[in-house]
Enzyme design. Structure first.
Site, mmCIF file in Angstrom:
data_model
loop_
_atom_site.group_PDB
_atom_site.id
_atom_site.type_symbol
_atom_site.label_atom_id
_atom_site.label_comp_id
_atom_site.label_asym_id
_atom_site.label_seq_id
_atom_site.Cartn_x
_atom_site.Cartn_y
_atom_site.Cartn_z
ATOM 1 N N GLN A 93 66.528 116.907 154.033
ATOM 2 C CA GLN A 93 67.004 118.047 154.819
ATOM 3 C C GLN A 93 65.892 119.078 154.858
ATOM 4 O O GLN A 93 65.152 119.256 153.886
ATOM 5 C CB GLN A 93 68.285 118.643 154.216
ATOM 6 C CG GLN A 93 69.507 117.760 154.467
ATOM 7 C CD GLN A 93 70.780 118.369 153.901
ATOM 8 O OE1 GLN A 93 70.949 118.392 152.689
ATOM 9 N NE2 GLN A 93 71.661 118.836 154.771
ATOM 10 N N SER A 94 65.774 119.797 155.960
ATOM 11 C CA SER A 94 64.562 120.580 156.229
ATOM 12 C C SER A 94 64.428 121.825 155.377
ATOM 13 O O SER A 94 63.327 122.212 154.992
ATOM 14 C CB SER A 94 64.505 120.966 157.709
ATOM 15 O OG SER A 94 64.450 119.804 158.510
#
Length: 689
Positions: free
Chosen positions: A19-20
């Site tokens: 996830q960023s």
């Protein structure tokens, strides 16, 4: 025909989870559950060995260093990966370099790529083309999302409505506006910091003063209950951020900091937080909200902070530093344009000398100019005194008010702290009263908290009482009259022993922006640029080589030259001390000091018999020739009968031997000798003067 073979199943299936941002990790739980759920799909496809790589949670896929992705590539190169499983291509990479590197390695070792749409073999041209297009679309998608997001933020910032965080001392209200924190303690603490900076003029001095007086500043903490205010003793960076933030001047600013992208070990590295120049700010809206200071005062503060940056710019004046030189940081060479430096020498570094050595340090050339600081400091100080004289009484009254205000500021901060502590105590008591007394687990903890609040109130009250006991007494009438007298006579106050060099430097820096100096022959040509924009030329005589403030005065040198023809060095020292003639440094004379002065000035020492060769006699020798007492010879000299000279009081008389044979001198001596016969008393001795 299926693309999954026994060879693929013999190796493991690797699930790549990413996830960023940290915010997505904390709040977007469904996306993370979907990615971890891919392990079940890999088992359904026939893999028994499934490994999950989630080292890159909270990391962007746009090209920065990702340890999880590096771990995946290493496993592929070792031939341990039969398939890489991910939701979509954007989870594996958001940049072409990583994506095509992954495809190349998978194609070399025969590793499959599995997403929600299907199974792909990078060795097949059609699958390779499709995967390449997916990676390109993922990279393009990221660019579009980022562009849309940034443009939306900038558009809101141009209206002055974007507040990602709110500075301490302000609260965010409805309609994307901010207003001052209604807490009076917070407001007055911030105003105190700005007031002390206007007085002390350096961030470091404000920091040291607040730490010494133990005056805390408000700070923000975020916890389960949201944003709350805590009080801490300030650190330097906190004060600097407070004094340089334009929000406290009522201005809205966006884009004050930027980021830099560098390449390290083949990876993109983003470094954020670099301060931009004000001309590079994206948005600046003055008079946006109510400020703690005016915009003009904010700009003066920034200029002062910039000037205080020692050694960071050849144009900055630098902060007030230790030393006797009053013009340190203000002088600029009129020949090369560089800033002049100060070098101290002598006992305790009391002798300051200004010099320009920029060319010597940078290019190995000779020093540009160099001169002593005493005369130029005195001349510029006289110019400053001349302009301060009309404002002297006002400054004296301001000094009296500042003495009272400093104590009142600390007492006010303590009163506000006590008021807040009492509120916390009352709330702790209400919580204790509201609980069931039989529930000792809760009641005991609340009672403990109540006692802690009471102790905090008592500590603050004791500190206030101690401040009142040690506060400086009010000025007496005599002290007030003396201070007003000093204000009326600024020159006396300037040269007063209680006026430190640091105080004089601050006064000079308040009035003078810069002084350009040139050396012309035997004089210093100055151009003083005052704070108001006026310019004043000034010419100061320059010491010649060998001259300094400790040089022996010319009359003393002339006297030593004359006495050296009559007396040895030890006798000369006694004569000089009786005559009250000090050395250049204000000391008394000794034989060695007289000897050093003679050698330095090229004066020959006294030689025994020298007076006789010139035909000169002493007072004692003259009395022997005339057969009278020395007192009689002295009276003859005073009555101008016997010619004689004396270089100074206490020096020996110089009498020519030929003058003793003059008829008038002999006749007068005989008459005096007959008029005053010697005593017949054998016990009476002659008084030798």
């Amino acid at each position: 025909m299926t693309k999954i073979t026994a060879e693929h199943l013999a190796r493991g299936a690797f699930i790549y989870v990413r996830q960023s941002t940290s915010d997505q990790v904390l709040h977007n739980h469904e996306s993370r559950r979907r990615q971890y759920g891919l392990a079940d799909r890999a088992r359904a496809l026939g893999w028994a060995d499934v490994e999950v790589i989630d080292d890159d949670l909270g990391r962007s896929g746009s090209g920065i260093a990702r340890p999880g992705f590096e771990k995946l590539l290493a496993a592929i190169c070792e031939g341990r990966v039969g398939a890489v499983v991910s939701i979509e291509a954007s989870r594996l990479a958001r940049n072409g370099r990583d994506w095509h590197t992954l495809l190349e390695f998978c194609g070399l070792v025969g590793t499959l790529i599995v997403d929600e749409d299907g199974v792909y073999d990078p060795r097949h041209p059609n699958d390779r083309l499709l995967l390449g297009m997916k990676g390109t679309m993922s990279e393009m998608e990221l660019s579009l999302f980022r562009q849309r997001s940034l443009e939306a933020l900038k558009q809101k910032a141009r209206r002055g409505e974007l507040f990602l965080t709110v500075a301490i001392g302000y609260l965010k209200t409805s309609h994307d506006r901010i207003e001052k924190d209604p807490d009076r303690r917070v407001q007055e603490a911030i105003m105190l910091a700005f007031g002390k900076f206007a007085e002390l003029q350096t961030v470091r001095q404000v920091h040291l003063w607040m730490r010494q007086e133990r005056l805390p500043l408000p700070a923000t903490e975020y916890g389960p209950e949201g944003r709350k205010i805590v009080w801490k003793l300030p650190v330097y960076n906190t004060l600097r951020h407070l004094l340089t933030n334009p929000i406290y001047a009522g201005a809205y600013a966006f884009g004050r900091t930027g980021s830099r992208i560098t390449i390290e070990a083949g990876r993109k590295r983003i470094v954020r937080g670099f301060r931009k120049d004000r001309t590079a700010w994206e948005v600046l809206i003055p008079d946006h909200h109510e400020g703690y200071i005016s915009w003009a005062e904010f700009e003066r503060n920034q200029q002062l902070i910039s000037d205080n940056a020692n050694g960071k710019s050849f144009m900055s004046r630098g902060s007030v530093r230790r030393g006797e030189a009053l013009l340190a940081g203000l002088l600029r060479c009129g020949h090369c344009g560089r800033k002049l430096h100060v070098a101290y020498s002598g006992e305790n570094g009391s002798s300051g000398r200004y010099h320009c050595r920029g060319g010597h340090l940078n290019h190995g050339t000779d020093w540009c100019i160099s001169f002593g600081g005493m005369r130029i400091d005195r001349a510029v100080g006289a110019e400053v005194i001349e302009r301060l004289q009309p404002l002297g009484v006002e400054a004296a009254i301001g000094a009296m008010q500042a003495r009272r205000a400093e104590t009142e500021e600390k007492r006010r901060q303590l009163d506000l702290a006590i008021e807040q502590a009492r509120f916390e105590t009352a709330r702790a008591r209400r919580q204790y009263d509201a609980v069931d007394p039989d529930n000792r687990l809760v009641a005991g903890e609340l009672e403990h908290r109540w006692n802690e609040r009471l102790l905090a109130v008592r500590a603050l009250e004791d500190e206030r009482d101690a401040l009142a006991a040690h506060s400086p007494p009010a000025l007496t009438d005599a002290e007030r009259e003396r201070l007003l007298a000093l204000g009326a006579d600024v020159e006396q106050a300037w040269h007063s022993a209680t006026a430190s060099p640091a105080t004089r430097k601050r006064i000079i820096r308040t009035l003078i922006e810069e002084i350009v100096v040139r050396v012309e022959d035997d004089a210093l040509e100055l151009m003083i640029r005052w704070a108001g924009g006026d310019h004043t030329p000034l010419r100061v005589k320059k010491n010649r080589a060998g001259q300094h403030r400790w040089t022996t005065s010319a009359d003393v040198v002339e006297l030593v030259t004359a006495l050296a023809r009559q007396l040895p060095d030890k006798a000369i020292a006694a004569v000089l001390n009786r005559a009250g003639k000090p050395t250049g440094r204000g000391n008394g004379w000794t034989r060695s000091r007289v000897c050093w002065l003679r050698n330095h000035r090229g004066i020959a020492p006294y030689r025994e018999g020298e007076r006789g060769e010139r035909g000169e006699v002493t007072l004692e020798e003259a009395a022997g020739v005339l057969k009278v007492s020395e007192a009689t010879v002295r009276r003859l000299i005073n009555e101008k009968i016997l010619p004689a000279t004396q270089h100074c009081k206490g020096a020996p008389w110089v009498i020519r031997g030929d003058d003793l044979h003059d008829a008038l001198v002999k006749q007068t001596a005989d008459t005096r000798r007959q008029r005053h016969p010697p005593s017949v008393d054998r016990r009476q001795n002659t008084l030798a003067l």
